[in-house]
Design a protein around this motif. Structure first.
Motif, mmCIF file in Angstrom:
data_model
loop_
_atom_site.group_PDB
_atom_site.id
_atom_site.type_symbol
_atom_site.label_atom_id
_atom_site.label_comp_id
_atom_site.label_asym_id
_atom_site.label_seq_id
_atom_site.Cartn_x
_atom_site.Cartn_y
_atom_site.Cartn_z
ATOM 1 N N UNK A 135 -3.880 1.062 -5.045
ATOM 2 C CA UNK A 135 -2.769 1.903 -4.589
ATOM 3 C C UNK A 135 -1.820 2.216 -5.747
ATOM 4 N N UNK A 136 -1.601 1.226 -6.618
ATOM 5 C CA UNK A 136 -0.739 1.450 -7.770
ATOM 6 C C UNK A 136 -1.319 2.457 -8.737
ATOM 7 N N UNK A 137 -2.630 2.370 -8.957
ATOM 8 C CA UNK A 137 -3.297 3.327 -9.844
ATOM 9 C C UNK A 137 -3.225 4.747 -9.288
ATOM 10 N N UNK A 138 -3.376 4.863 -7.974
ATOM 11 C CA UNK A 138 -3.337 6.175 -7.337
ATOM 12 C C UNK A 138 -1.899 6.645 -7.090
ATOM 13 N N UNK A 139 -0.943 5.721 -7.261
ATOM 14 C CA UNK A 139 0.477 5.995 -6.971
ATOM 15 C C UNK A 139 0.646 6.462 -5.529
ATOM 16 N N UNK A 140 -0.038 5.758 -4.650
ATOM 17 C CA UNK A 140 -0.016 6.084 -3.223
ATOM 18 C C UNK A 140 0.689 4.983 -2.435
ATOM 19 N N UNK A 141 1.805 5.305 -1.865
ATOM 20 C CA UNK A 141 2.523 4.395 -0.961
ATOM 21 C C UNK A 141 2.731 3.011 -1.584
ATOM 22 N N UNK A 142 3.069 2.977 -2.857
ATOM 23 C CA UNK A 142 3.165 1.696 -3.568
ATOM 24 C C UNK A 142 4.268 0.815 -2.981
ATOM 25 N N UNK A 143 5.454 1.369 -2.769
ATOM 26 C CA UNK A 143 6.560 0.560 -2.256
ATOM 27 C C UNK A 143 6.244 -0.057 -0.893
ATOM 28 N N UNK A 144 5.778 0.726 0.100
ATOM 29 C CA UNK A 144 5.450 0.081 1.380
ATOM 30 C C UNK A 144 4.365 -0.982 1.255
ATOM 31 N N UNK A 145 3.361 -0.727 0.421
ATOM 32 C CA UNK A 145 2.262 -1.684 0.267
ATOM 33 C C UNK A 145 2.751 -2.991 -0.360
ATOM 34 N N UNK A 146 3.520 -2.900 -1.442
ATOM 35 C CA UNK A 146 3.982 -4.145 -2.078
ATOM 36 C C UNK A 146 4.977 -4.871 -1.179
ATOM 37 N N UNK A 147 5.778 -4.119 -0.413
ATOM 38 C CA UNK A 147 6.698 -4.770 0.523
ATOM 39 C C UNK A 147 5.948 -5.483 1.640
ATOM 40 N N UNK A 148 4.892 -4.857 2.171
ATOM 41 C CA UNK A 148 4.093 -5.507 3.218
ATOM 42 C C UNK A 148 3.514 -6.823 2.686
ATOM 43 N N UNK A 149 2.968 -6.784 1.475
ATOM 44 C CA UNK A 149 2.380 -7.998 0.885
ATOM 45 C C UNK A 149 3.430 -9.080 0.664
ATOM 46 N N UNK A 150 4.537 -8.717 0.034
ATOM 47 C CA UNK A 150 5.564 -9.706 -0.310
ATOM 48 C C UNK A 150 6.248 -10.264 0.932
ATOM 49 N N UNK A 151 6.562 -9.401 1.888
ATOM 50 C CA UNK A 151 7.228 -9.875 3.108
ATOM 51 C C UNK A 151 6.272 -10.724 3.945
ATOM 52 N N UNK A 166 13.864 -25.903 0.900
ATOM 53 C CA UNK A 166 14.329 -24.515 0.924
ATOM 54 C C UNK A 166 14.203 -23.877 -0.457
ATOM 55 N N UNK A 167 14.628 -24.586 -1.499
ATOM 56 C CA UNK A 167 14.517 -24.053 -2.862
ATOM 57 C C UNK A 167 13.058 -23.872 -3.262
ATOM 58 N N UNK A 168 12.206 -24.817 -2.873
ATOM 59 C CA UNK A 168 10.773 -24.698 -3.159
ATOM 60 C C UNK A 168 10.220 -23.433 -2.511
ATOM 61 N N UNK A 169 10.539 -23.233 -1.243
ATOM 62 C CA UNK A 169 10.073 -22.050 -0.528
ATOM 63 C C UNK A 169 10.601 -20.765 -1.131
ATOM 64 N N UNK A 170 11.887 -20.756 -1.517
ATOM 65 C CA UNK A 170 12.472 -19.564 -2.150
ATOM 66 C C UNK A 170 11.776 -19.246 -3.467
ATOM 67 N N UNK A 171 11.419 -20.278 -4.225
ATOM 68 C CA UNK A 171 10.700 -20.067 -5.480
ATOM 69 C C UNK A 171 9.350 -19.410 -5.237
ATOM 70 N N UNK A 172 8.628 -19.887 -4.220
ATOM 71 C CA UNK A 172 7.315 -19.312 -3.899
ATOM 72 C C UNK A 172 7.451 -17.875 -3.408
ATOM 73 N N UNK A 173 8.481 -17.592 -2.617
ATOM 74 C CA UNK A 173 8.722 -16.230 -2.119
ATOM 75 C C UNK A 173 9.051 -15.299 -3.280
ATOM 76 N N UNK A 174 9.900 -15.750 -4.192
ATOM 77 C CA UNK A 174 10.250 -14.929 -5.374
ATOM 78 C C UNK A 174 9.007 -14.634 -6.213
ATOM 79 N N UNK A 175 8.119 -15.612 -6.335
ATOM 80 C CA UNK A 175 6.883 -15.406 -7.092
ATOM 81 C C UNK A 175 6.061 -14.287 -6.468
ATOM 82 N N UNK A 176 5.987 -14.255 -5.143
ATOM 83 C CA UNK A 176 5.239 -13.200 -4.456
ATOM 84 C C UNK A 176 5.840 -11.830 -4.742
#
Length: 197
Positions: free
Chosen positions: A28-44, A142-152
């Motif tokens: 999706x990134x290479x095609x520049x197609x819906x990149x923001x929604x896709x990365x948000x779906x993955x990260x969230x 909580x800090x451990x979880x926040x670190x893992x979320x930030x990594x995503x």
């Protein structure tokens, strides 16, 4: 901060390996197609799963033996379908990335991303079970979880938006054929690994 950095390092290392989800984000990134929604779906999605793991949901997944096998079957079926579709695209060839090329629908991109994320049992094993178990070692879960979320978030945004640096390479149809072949074979290999346990 020790728990935060431990969570970040473990979270980043778990999603670094190429898999179905990462291959889709890269494409999706290479095609520049819906990149923001896709990365948000993955990260969230990762954030929700990590929170569940840190909150103790991993114990439930481990306690229901049929749940993991059911997730494996659904995940493998989806990966086989997606892998074969991608291999067909590689076989057909002739695809070339062009500026302004029409993207597939936003709905299809988001649904595919959701399926690649939520139908993959490895996601549950990594984010819910493994991260959940490791987080129990820290007083500050909580800090451990926040670190893992930030990594995503860092990983998926870097992959999705960093892919455009490779765009000149993918102006050639042969490069897409190689990418599609690699993605298709990766999907089928992951499906086989899921079925073999």
């Amino acid at each position: 901060m020790t728990a935060y950095f431990a969570g970040f390092a473990l979270g980043f290392s778990l999603i670094l390996a190429i898999g179905a989800q990462n291959a889709f984000v890269l494409r999706q990134g290479l095609m520049r197609q819906h990149v923001l929604p896709v990365v948000l779906v993955c990260a969230i999605s990762d954030a929700v799963l990590i929170a569940a793991g840190v909150a103790g949901f991993g114990a439930l997944v481990a306690a229901v033996p049929g749940l993991e096998w059911g997730m494996r079957l659904f995940g493998a079926a989806f990966l086989v379908w997606y892998g074969l579709r991608t291999l067909k695209s590689a076989w057909d060839g002739g695809h070339k990335m062009e500026a302004g090329e029409k993207a597939g629908s936003l709905r299809l991109a988001v649904l595919t991303c959701l399926a690649l994320t939520w139908l993959n049992p490895h996601v549950y094993l990594d984010t819910v079970v493994l991260l959940g178990a490791v987080s129990a070692q820290y007083d500050d879960k909580l800090s451990f979880g926040l670190g893992a979320v930030c990594a995503s978030f860092v990983f998926f945004f870097s992959l999705g938006y960093g892919a455009r640096l490779l765009a000149p390479v993918f102006e050639k149809p042969g490069a897409w054929r190689v990418l599609d072949l690699g993605v298709g074979l990766t999907m089928l290999a992951i499906a086989a690994a899921l079925l073999m346990g």
